[in-house]
Scaffold this motif. Structure first.
Motif, mmCIF file in Angstrom:
data_model
loop_
_atom_site.group_PDB
_atom_site.id
_atom_site.type_symbol
_atom_site.label_atom_id
_atom_site.label_comp_id
_atom_site.label_asym_id
_atom_site.label_seq_id
_atom_site.Cartn_x
_atom_site.Cartn_y
_atom_site.Cartn_z
ATOM 1 N N ARG A 233 0.840 -1.189 0.000
ATOM 2 C CA ARG A 233 0.000 0.000 0.000
ATOM 3 C C ARG A 233 0.882 1.249 0.000
ATOM 4 N NH1 ARG A 233 -4.548 0.480 4.557
ATOM 5 N NH2 ARG A 233 -5.233 -1.334 3.356
ATOM 6 N N PRO A 234 0.461 2.317 -0.687
ATOM 7 C CA PRO A 234 1.257 3.559 -0.672
ATOM 8 C C PRO A 234 1.502 4.045 0.750
ATOM 9 C CG PRO A 234 -0.448 3.672 -2.357
ATOM 10 C CD PRO A 234 -0.699 2.417 -1.583
ATOM 11 N N ARG A 235 2.741 4.428 1.003
ATOM 12 C CA ARG A 235 3.114 4.841 2.349
ATOM 13 C C ARG A 235 2.749 6.298 2.584
ATOM 14 N NH1 ARG A 235 9.306 2.476 2.224
ATOM 15 N NH2 ARG A 235 8.774 0.259 1.976
ATOM 16 N N VAL A 253 -15.378 4.626 19.476
ATOM 17 C CA VAL A 253 -15.368 5.144 18.109
ATOM 18 C C VAL A 253 -14.615 4.167 17.221
ATOM 19 C CG1 VAL A 253 -14.759 7.090 16.634
ATOM 20 C CG2 VAL A 253 -15.401 7.488 19.015
ATOM 21 N N ASP A 254 -15.217 3.796 16.099
ATOM 22 C CA ASP A 254 -14.618 2.847 15.176
ATOM 23 C C ASP A 254 -13.590 3.537 14.290
ATOM 24 O OD1 ASP A 254 -17.825 1.256 14.702
ATOM 25 O OD2 ASP A 254 -16.236 0.831 16.151
ATOM 26 N N VAL A 255 -12.539 2.799 13.956
ATOM 27 C CA VAL A 255 -11.514 3.291 13.035
ATOM 28 C C VAL A 255 -12.079 3.248 11.616
ATOM 29 C CG1 VAL A 255 -9.201 2.883 12.116
ATOM 30 C CG2 VAL A 255 -9.679 2.491 14.538
ATOM 31 N N PRO A 256 -11.867 4.293 10.791
ATOM 32 C CA PRO A 256 -12.384 4.268 9.413
ATOM 33 C C PRO A 256 -11.891 3.045 8.652
ATOM 34 C CG PRO A 256 -11.577 6.458 9.977
ATOM 35 C CD PRO A 256 -11.177 5.557 11.109
ATOM 36 N N ALA A 257 -12.796 2.445 7.884
ATOM 37 C CA ALA A 257 -12.437 1.272 7.088
ATOM 38 C C ALA A 257 -11.428 1.649 6.013
ATOM 39 C CB ALA A 257 -13.690 0.669 6.452
ATOM 40 N N ASP A 258 -10.499 0.719 5.726
ATOM 41 C CA ASP A 258 -9.480 0.910 4.682
ATOM 42 C C ASP A 258 -8.677 2.187 4.902
ATOM 43 O OD1 ASP A 258 -11.835 -0.322 2.244
ATOM 44 O OD2 ASP A 258 -10.364 -1.418 3.422
ATOM 45 N N SER A 259 -8.337 2.455 6.145
ATOM 46 C CA SER A 259 -7.524 3.643 6.428
ATOM 47 C C SER A 259 -6.125 3.453 5.864
ATOM 48 C CB SER A 259 -7.456 3.891 7.935
ATOM 49 O OG SER A 259 -6.560 4.948 8.228
ATOM 50 N N PRO A 260 -5.540 4.469 5.215
ATOM 51 C CA PRO A 260 -4.184 4.323 4.675
ATOM 52 C C PRO A 260 -3.122 4.236 5.753
ATOM 53 C CG PRO A 260 -4.946 6.583 4.447
ATOM 54 C CD PRO A 260 -6.132 5.790 4.933
ATOM 55 N N ALA A 263 -1.497 -0.721 9.465
ATOM 56 C CA ALA A 263 -0.326 -1.553 9.177
ATOM 57 C C ALA A 263 -0.465 -2.858 9.943
ATOM 58 C CB ALA A 263 0.964 -0.835 9.553
ATOM 59 N N LYS A 264 0.129 -3.930 9.387
ATOM 60 C CA LYS A 264 -0.011 -5.244 9.997
ATOM 61 C C LYS A 264 0.667 -5.321 11.366
ATOM 62 C CE LYS A 264 -0.390 -7.759 5.615
ATOM 63 N NZ LYS A 264 0.183 -8.820 4.761
ATOM 64 N N PRO A 288 2.613 0.587 18.708
ATOM 65 C CA PRO A 288 3.357 -0.637 18.344
ATOM 66 C C PRO A 288 2.491 -1.876 18.489
ATOM 67 C CG PRO A 288 4.670 0.790 19.759
ATOM 68 C CD PRO A 288 3.299 1.375 19.746
ATOM 69 N N GLY A 289 2.636 -2.785 17.523
ATOM 70 C CA GLY A 289 1.819 -3.984 17.525
ATOM 71 C C GLY A 289 2.399 -5.139 18.307
#
Length: 790
Positions: A233-235, A253-260, A263-264, A288-289
């Motif tokens: 995906r474009p950074r 509050v939900d995070v917008p779908a397909d947010s740019p 990250a995994k 951090p994940g």
């Protein structure tokens, strides 16, 4: 070594030819070339930026063979003479050959972007609405952005193919994972075209052009197809943040779908963020994940390493944190993001229940331990809290440069908003934007209803004190300008706001004395109620709350009666206008939006809104009875529609006879477009070029518009003037239409714009309901402007 002062490239046949050739450099190759093509003539072609003179081939055994000008030829100032000077023509011919082999319809043309005809080669594929740009000249980012916007005006996708590596190609690689390249290699008298795919490691895989494929997604090589399937995906662009920040998660509050910014290896969450010495904003936070999502009941500090992520276009921004620490109770309270609970109650997560019992925090040892009890239902918001929450939500949409709807606010702020009536919503928005200030945008302008501003926005603006909001027909344009002001004020970074749009009429109001008729019994009412004669002038600023309420009530009655005027018969309309006249004049004087005589202004300040309520209300009741009892207006509208269709059919038939088109399909296109433009004129509006109803197989908008105007008669308005190009301006070929219909062509853009607007006025008058006399035409015929011969 190749002597670049010698001419190596030419065109065959004539000076305007686009058939390029490279003269073989060795004598034996030139001999074979001459035998194979004995009838060729060579020219210093205009499409090579040459002088247009004829060339001859020179054979040498001790140096490179080359072309030469004739001894009597004029001095040629051609800059590029080497092998690559004709690459744009070889690319053009190669692409044309590829489209022919793949049976794809397309248009290929060279472009002069300021340094010569070989700057670029443009390919347009109408079947897929896609463009290819072979960029052969140097270009920087801003020039590329302007060209990309220009090409995107009539295309759904653009493929850029660059001839050399540059900072722009690295931008493409960094954003999309690859970049398309083009190069040419000399083979005899030809330059073979190759398409390359440049990867992130700057390696380029080249494929001959004839082995490439042209698809709806653009031009493909075997390598580009692999990269497109596996590209990341474009950074987003990254900027460091100084000073640190604090944040508290908002899991409701939900995070917008397909947010740019997703990250995994990271958690993307919505949080309330407070920068150092800055206000609290709601934003996306990337954590951090490799750790669990922190509990939502605490406040956290990012001391350093925070970064601002900005996506391309209008997708918004997010904050990225590498490390964060939890604040103690004292520091968390100082941020304004947390309030300590009552001593008698345990600390319970407000939204997310704990799945396990956690250990007491060593920093806040006195803090009670969270239990497995479910979270308590949130208390309903008070009036003040609801106003603040809606204001904050609208400010957040302004930061993200997006509009919203009432349904979205109901989901993100409080479900109670969905139960509000239109009156309740209006009162809430008045409180959100009060008080009205010049340097603070009106956030209510961000709310949309089916893509349009709220239908009661004019009432909100009237109660806020925006002059003429109750009677202006430009509320939609006002809301658009105010939306841009909100984007500028709340954007990151903020920028200067444009001025607030005025709802004053665009024409000057001529001051005329007006006699205001008092309602029947008004003087007797004054005598019986003991009102004293007014000896001084009292301004509107001295009105009390009851007077302001009467002004609002009068505005509502006047607006409703004005909306009913077109549907009334002659008698009720006359009575309505008689009641509206004094009320509108008083309201205009009250708002200060018109210039009136001193005598009239002195009278207006002595009058009150209640003086006009009764006549307007009586006229409104009569109007409602008239509308409910009669259907004459519907019959008139139906007759007008039938008459308009009849005129459109007559005009279309004349246009079809004038075009002399032999095919019935072409006649149908003219007739179809004529009906569309007549309907547009009857509604008093314009239509964009891309929205024309041409149908499939049409010869082109320019030809069909010329056919429509030719058949409308010499005195009829030009329906092509109703078609707009970019930014609402005339179409680029409007001068050509004037010339082809036999009218004079103006030399300046200012004169052309006046003619274009006058033809719009003539069309509105000719096809209005009812039709009006046509204004005189501003442009003479071509025969009238032709010079006389003696």
């Amino acid at each position: 070594m190749l002597d670049h002062r010698l001419v190596q490239t030419a065109v065959i046949g004539h000076k305007s030819s686009d058939h390029p050739v490279i003269l073989p450099m060795d004598a034996w190759e030139l001999d074979r070339w001459r035998k194979a093509h004995p009838g060729y003539s060579y020219w210093c072609g205009l499409q090579l930026d040459g002088c247009g003179g004829e060339l001859s081939d020179r054979r040498y055994t001790t140096k490179v063979c080359h072309f030469a000008h004739h001894p009597t030829a004029p001095v040629c100032h051609r800059k590029n003479n080497g092998e690559s000077s004709a690459d744009h023509l070889f690319i053009k011919r190669g692409v044309q050959r590829l489209l022919g082999e793949r049976k794809v319809k397309g248009r290929v043309e060279t472009r002069d972007l300021g340094t010569g005809p070989g700057d670029a080669v443009d390919v347009y594929l109408p079947g897929t609405r896609r463009r290819l740009r072979f960029q052969l000249g140097a270009v920087d980012y801003r020039a590329w952005r302007r060209a990309d916007d220009e090409l995107a005006a009539d295309a759904d996708g653009i493929d850029w193919i660059f001839s050399s590596e540059s900072p722009i190609t690295q931008q493409f690689v960094g954003r999309h994972g690859y970049c398309l390249r083009v190069r040419c290699e000399t083979v005899g008298g030809e330059r073979r075209v190759h398409i390359g795919a440049e990867a992130r490691d700057r390696t380029v895989s080249w494929t001959p052009l004839e082995d490439c494929a042209v698809t709806p997604s653009g031009i493909l090589t075997p390598d580009t197809e692999k990269i497109r399937l596996t590209r990341p995906r474009p950074r987003p662009t990254v900027f460091p943040l100084q000073g640190g920040l604090a944040f508290a998660l908002a899991p409701e509050v939900d995070v917008p779908a397909d947010s740019p910014f997703a990250a995994k290896d990271r958690h993307l969450l919505v949080a309330d963020v407070k920068p150092v010495d800055g206000p609290i904003v709601r934003a996306l936070v990337s954590l951090p994940g490799d750790t669990e999502v922190p509990p939502a009941e605490h406040v956290y500090r990012v001391a350093d390493g925070a970064r601002l992520l900005i996506g391309e276009g209008a997708v918004g921004w997010a904050v990225e944190a590498r490390r964060y620490t939890r604040l103690n109770a004292h520091d968390a309270q100082r941020t304004g993001l947390w309030t300590p609970p009552e001593p008698s109650q345990p600390v319970v997560a407000p939204t997310v229940p704990e799945r396990r019992t956690r250990e007491p925090d060593p920093v806040n040892a006195a803090e009670p331990i969270t239990t497995h009890e479910p979270p308590a239902a949130p208390a309903p918001l008070t009036r003040g809290e609801m106003v603040t929450a809606v204001r904050d939500a609208l400010a957040q949409h302004a930061r993200l440069r997006t509009t919203t709807t009432w349904e979205t606010l109901s989901r993100t702020v409080s479900p109670a908003l969905a139960q509000y009536s239109d009156t309740g919503r209006r009162d809430l928005l008045v409180a959100v934007d009060s008080p009205l200030r010049e340097h603070v945008p009106v956030l209510s302008s961000l709310i949309r209803d089916r893509g349009e501003p709220l239908p009661y926005l004019f009432r909100v603006l009237s109660e806020l004190g925006v002059p003429r909001a109750a009677v202006s027909h430009r509320i939609k344009r006002w809301a658009s300008v105010e939306t841009e002001r909100a984007f500028a004020a709340y954007g990151v970074p903020a920028r200067a706001m444009p001025p607030r749009m005025s709802l004053e009429p665009e024409y000057s109001v001529v001051a005329q004395p007006t006699v205001v008729r008092k309602p029947a019994g008004f003087a007797e009412h004054q005598r019986t109620t003991g009102h004293r004669k007014v000896t001084g002038q009292r301004g509107h600023g001295d009105m009390g709350s009851s007077d302001v309420a009467k002004v609002r009530h009068l505005r509502a009655l006047v607006t409703e009666l004005e909306q009913m005027l077109p549907t009334l018969g002659k008698g009720p309309r006359k009575r309505a206008r008689k009641a509206l006249g004094p009320a509108q004049t008083w309201l205009a004087a009250y708002d200060g939006t018109t210039r009136i005589t001193r005598r009239r202004r002195a009278a207006s300040v002595r009058e009150r809104a209640g003086d006009f309520v009764l006549p307007v209300q009586q006229a409104l009741e009569t109007a409602k009875k008239s509308v409910g009892a009669s259907k004459q207006n519907e019959d008139r509208q139906q007759a007008a529609r039938e008459e308009r269709l009849r005129r459109a059919a007559d005009l279309g038939s004349r246009a079809k006879r004038a075009t002399h088109v032999s095919h019935v399909a072409a006649e149908d296109h003219v007739d179809q477009l004529t009906r569309q433009l007549v309907d547009v004129a009857a509604e008093g509006r314009t239509v964009a070029l891309k929205d024309l109803n041409l149908g499939s197989g049409a010869p082109g908008a320019r030809h069909v518009l010329v056919a429509v105007d030719r058949g409308s008669g010499t005195e009829a308005p030009l329906l092509s003037a109703l078609v707009t190009g970019k930014e609402g301006a005339p179409v680029v070929f409007f001068r050509d239409i004037l010339r082809k219909v036999g009218l004079a062509v103006p030399q300046t853009d200012e004169a052309l714009l006046k003619i274009w607007r006058r033809e719009q006025e003539r069309a509105y008058a000719a096809y209005g309901n009812p039709p009006r006399p046509l204004p005189p035409r501003l442009v003479p015929t071509a025969s009238q402007t032709a010079p006389s011969r003696t």
